[in-house]
Design an enzyme around this catalytic site. Structure first.
Site, mmCIF file in Angstrom:
data_model
loop_
_atom_site.group_PDB
_atom_site.id
_atom_site.type_symbol
_atom_site.label_atom_id
_atom_site.label_comp_id
_atom_site.label_asym_id
_atom_site.label_seq_id
_atom_site.Cartn_x
_atom_site.Cartn_y
_atom_site.Cartn_z
ATOM 1 N N LEU A 106 9.077 5.792 18.866
ATOM 2 C CA LEU A 106 9.518 5.563 20.242
ATOM 3 C C LEU A 106 8.452 4.806 21.056
ATOM 4 C CD1 LEU A 106 12.090 6.351 21.807
ATOM 5 C CD2 LEU A 106 10.851 8.370 22.628
ATOM 6 N N CYS A 132 3.196 8.426 1.327
ATOM 7 C CA CYS A 132 3.673 7.508 2.355
ATOM 8 C C CYS A 132 3.909 6.176 1.646
ATOM 9 C CB CYS A 132 2.602 7.393 3.437
ATOM 10 S SG CYS A 132 2.944 6.178 4.699
ATOM 11 N N CYS A 167 5.917 -5.508 15.965
ATOM 12 C CA CYS A 167 5.251 -4.616 16.928
ATOM 13 C C CYS A 167 3.780 -5.021 16.986
ATOM 14 C CB CYS A 167 5.387 -3.157 16.505
ATOM 15 S SG CYS A 167 7.091 -2.678 16.147
ATOM 16 N N GLU A 217 0.821 -1.209 0.000
ATOM 17 C CA GLU A 217 0.000 0.000 0.000
ATOM 18 C C GLU A 217 0.853 1.256 0.000
ATOM 19 O OE1 GLU A 217 -4.037 -1.688 2.018
ATOM 20 O OE2 GLU A 217 -2.628 -0.697 3.335
ATOM 21 N N GLY A 224 6.423 -1.928 6.447
ATOM 22 C CA GLY A 224 7.825 -2.337 6.481
ATOM 23 C C GLY A 224 8.733 -1.408 7.237
ATOM 24 N N GLU A 225 9.926 -1.902 7.490
ATOM 25 C CA GLU A 225 10.943 -1.163 8.233
ATOM 26 C C GLU A 225 12.053 -0.770 7.244
ATOM 27 O OE1 GLU A 225 11.708 0.288 11.118
ATOM 28 O OE2 GLU A 225 13.700 0.594 10.284
ATOM 29 N N CYS A 239 -1.805 5.319 9.824
ATOM 30 C CA CYS A 239 -0.638 4.629 10.365
ATOM 31 C C CYS A 239 -1.056 3.342 11.057
ATOM 32 C CB CYS A 239 0.063 5.494 11.402
ATOM 33 S SG CYS A 239 0.996 6.813 10.670
ATOM 34 N N CYS A 276 6.295 -6.935 7.504
ATOM 35 C CA CYS A 276 7.393 -6.440 8.342
ATOM 36 C C CYS A 276 7.747 -7.520 9.348
ATOM 37 C CB CYS A 276 6.985 -5.162 9.070
ATOM 38 S SG CYS A 276 8.329 -4.449 10.063
ATOM 39 N N SER A 309 11.351 6.692 8.572
ATOM 40 C CA SER A 309 10.830 6.382 9.903
ATOM 41 C C SER A 309 11.320 4.995 10.294
ATOM 42 C CB SER A 309 9.301 6.410 9.876
ATOM 43 O OG SER A 309 8.770 6.014 11.131
ATOM 44 N N CYS A 342 0.717 -2.950 15.494
ATOM 45 C CA CYS A 342 0.768 -2.518 14.093
ATOM 46 C C CYS A 342 0.222 -3.630 13.195
ATOM 47 C CB CYS A 342 2.219 -2.204 13.738
ATOM 48 S SG CYS A 342 2.512 -2.020 11.970
HETATM 49 N N1 SAH Z 1 8.630 0.523 10.398
HETATM 50 C C1 SAH Z 1 8.737 1.934 10.497
HETATM 51 C C2 SAH Z 1 7.898 2.692 9.498
HETATM 52 C C3 SAH Z 1 6.504 2.175 9.240
HETATM 53 S S1 SAH Z 1 5.352 2.312 10.573
HETATM 54 C C4 SAH Z 1 8.442 2.395 11.894
HETATM 55 O O1 SAH Z 1 7.942 1.591 12.685
HETATM 56 O O2 SAH Z 1 8.742 3.538 12.205
HETATM 57 C C5 SAH Z 1 4.914 4.043 10.531
HETATM 58 C C6 SAH Z 1 4.448 4.586 11.884
HETATM 59 O O3 SAH Z 1 3.148 4.059 12.211
HETATM 60 C C7 SAH Z 1 5.360 4.199 13.034
HETATM 61 O O4 SAH Z 1 5.585 5.324 13.849
HETATM 62 C C8 SAH Z 1 4.528 3.160 13.742
HETATM 63 O O5 SAH Z 1 4.910 2.998 15.077
HETATM 64 C C9 SAH Z 1 3.147 3.724 13.576
HETATM 65 N N2 SAH Z 1 2.079 2.779 13.852
HETATM 66 C C10 SAH Z 1 2.060 1.463 13.638
HETATM 67 N N3 SAH Z 1 0.886 0.926 14.032
HETATM 68 C C11 SAH Z 1 0.139 1.948 14.497
HETATM 69 C C12 SAH Z 1 -1.183 2.040 15.013
HETATM 70 N N4 SAH Z 1 -1.957 0.964 15.127
HETATM 71 N N5 SAH Z 1 -1.637 3.256 15.375
HETATM 72 C C13 SAH Z 1 -0.865 4.358 15.240
HETATM 73 N N6 SAH Z 1 0.384 4.339 14.750
HETATM 74 C C14 SAH Z 1 0.886 3.144 14.380
HETATM 75 FE FE1 SF4 Z 2 6.822 -2.127 13.890
HETATM 76 FE FE2 SF4 Z 2 6.999 -0.306 11.880
HETATM 77 FE FE3 SF4 Z 2 7.194 -2.927 11.368
HETATM 78 FE FE4 SF4 Z 2 4.851 -1.924 12.091
HETATM 79 S S1 SF4 Z 2 5.978 -1.427 10.231
HETATM 80 S S2 SF4 Z 2 5.799 -3.840 12.851
HETATM 81 S S3 SF4 Z 2 5.486 -0.348 13.543
HETATM 82 S S4 SF4 Z 2 8.600 -1.719 12.613
#
Ligand code: SAH
Ligand code: SF4
Length: 367
Positions: free
Chosen positions: A221, A110, A121, A97, A167-168, A341, A117, A197, A124
């Site tokens: 963070l 974006c 987390c 996406e 993805g990261e 997000c 990923c 990010s 997410c």
């Molecule tokens: N992997 C990278 C970039 C993609 S995620 C990262 O984690 O930074 C982009 C942003 O969306 C990150 O700040 C992530 O923590 C946030 N995010 C993921 N799941 C979310 C959710 N359910 N609600 C709000 N923000 C979320």
């Molecule tokens: Fe964590 Fe970012 Fe991967 Fe989602 S996309 S699992 S927030 S590292």
């Protein structure tokens, strides 16, 4: 350092300038055709079939030899029209996406850096779905071009690209950095308007510090003590907060670019007064202080905890300000089309998606 070979063929936006020149040479065409094709791809954002300065036969050859990497599946537009989500299929049958967000003063794409990923987390949606594969440079650049073409069709210029999709990005550097260079050198974006990010991959942050292009760094963070962060962001067990903050400080010292911390506000988990105290203390460790972005968590199927209510978000921001840490509340855009997000999971579409003819395709493909 070779990227994991996912797509063997050279794709349209994976091709380098030299690749285009060699296609032109193979076709026995004069060199200036290479300039025309490159301009058509990156300045005019055109499908080769629409490059009317090329002879018709050459248009067809370029179209065939430099195939698109993304097969557009659907496009959803939010109710207010300010957010457009693209869903596309890549080689291997994975869906990725891309989101275009239109603001009064900027238009931001974006982009996804991986299908899925591996960072796990729990809050997410992408993390819940697991890892499929790295995206290639061409697949990443093509997402940006798709968004740029859509923005242009709406009379706007894509000004920013954030690697905040699926993805990261710092787990896929061999594809991501050439993509960043392409965005800067060829799509003409200011490097400062490109944001990487990261969940906090310390070695990747340290390599980012050494890169010549002054991209913006954002760190997700979400917790300012290791106990909670270990739980929310499992990679914290490998790169705990002290190491992360040290890498951020070194980056600030070396590049002087403001870092932002992303903080998804989770009801009763990281939105209490004590959390603000910890976060402010951590943010103040960085000189000059980091900027904090507060985003209410989007509840996802695999993690149904609520985001913090608006008044809690405001109180948290105010408390941070009192403690000398600057924070901004980010509006969650595109939630009605699952474009916000953490919602990017490339699963079923909630909003009625519109079957797409991509702005990058002159002809609608039916297959
Ligand atoms: N992997 C990278 C970039 C993609 S995620 C990262 O984690 O930074 C982009 C942003 O969306 C990150 O700040 C992530 O923590 C946030 N995010 C993921 N799941 C979310 C959710 N359910 N609600 C709000 N923000 C979320
Ligand atoms: Fe964590 Fe970012 Fe991967 Fe989602 S996309 S699992 S927030 S590292």
């Amino acid at each position: 350092m070779s990227p994991i070979a996912t797509t063997t063929a050279v794709t349209r936006y994976g091709a380098t300038r030299a690749d285009v020149d060699s296609v032109i040479a193979e076709l026995g065409e004069p060199r200036y055709r290479g300039d025309q094709v490159w301009r058509g791809l990156y300045t005019e954002l055109l499908d080769p079939q629409a490059m009317t300065n090329l002879p018709a036969a050459l248009r067809g050859e370029i179209d065939a030899r430099l195939p698109l990497a993304l097969r557009p599946l659907t496009e959803s537009v939010s109710e207010d029209g300010g957010t457009v989500k693209f869903l596309a299929r890549v080689d291997g049958g994975f869906d990725v996406e891309t989101v275009l967000m239109l603001y009064p003063d900027r238009a931001t794409a974006c982009v996804s850096s991986q299908a899925g990923c591996a960072m796990g987390c729990g809050f997410c949606a992408t993390g819940q779905a697991g890892f499929d594969r790295h995206l290639t440079t061409g697949e990443i650049v093509e997402q940006a071009v798709l968004a740029a073409a859509r923005a242009r069709a709406l009379g706007r210029r894509m000004s920013n690209v954030v690697f905040m999709g699926m993805g990261e990005p710092l787990a896929n550097e061999p594809a991501v950095w050439p993509a960043v260079e392409r965005l800067h050198d060829d799509l003409g974006l200011s490097a400062r308007h490109v944001t990487i990010s990261t969940v906090g991959l310390v070695p990747g942050i340290r390599r980012l510090t050494e890169r010549p292009l002054p991209v913006t760094l954002a760190v997700s963070l979400h917790a300012a003590n290791d106990r909670l962060r270990d739980e929310l962001v499992p990679i914290n067990r490998r790169y705990p907060l002290d190491a992360l903050v040290a890498a951020c400080q070194d980056d600030l010292d070396a590049r002087g670019r403001r870092i932002s911390f992303e903080w998804a506000m989770i009801d009763g988990v990281n939105d209490r007064p004590g959390d603000a105290v910890e976060l402010a203390a951590l943010a103040r460790r960085l000189r000059p202080a980091a900027h904090i972005n507060l985003i209410p968590l989007n509840p996802t199927p695999g993690w149904p905890t609520n985001g913090s209510p608006p008044e809690r978000v405001r109180a948290f921001r105010d408390q941070l300000a009192t403690l000398g840490a600057r924070a901004t509340i980010r509006r969650n855009r595109g939630t009605d089309i699952d474009a916000a997000c953490g919602q990017l999971a490339a699963r079923q579409q909630k909003a009625q998606p519109v079957l797409l003819s991509s702005p990058l395709r002159a002809r609608t493909s039916t297959g």
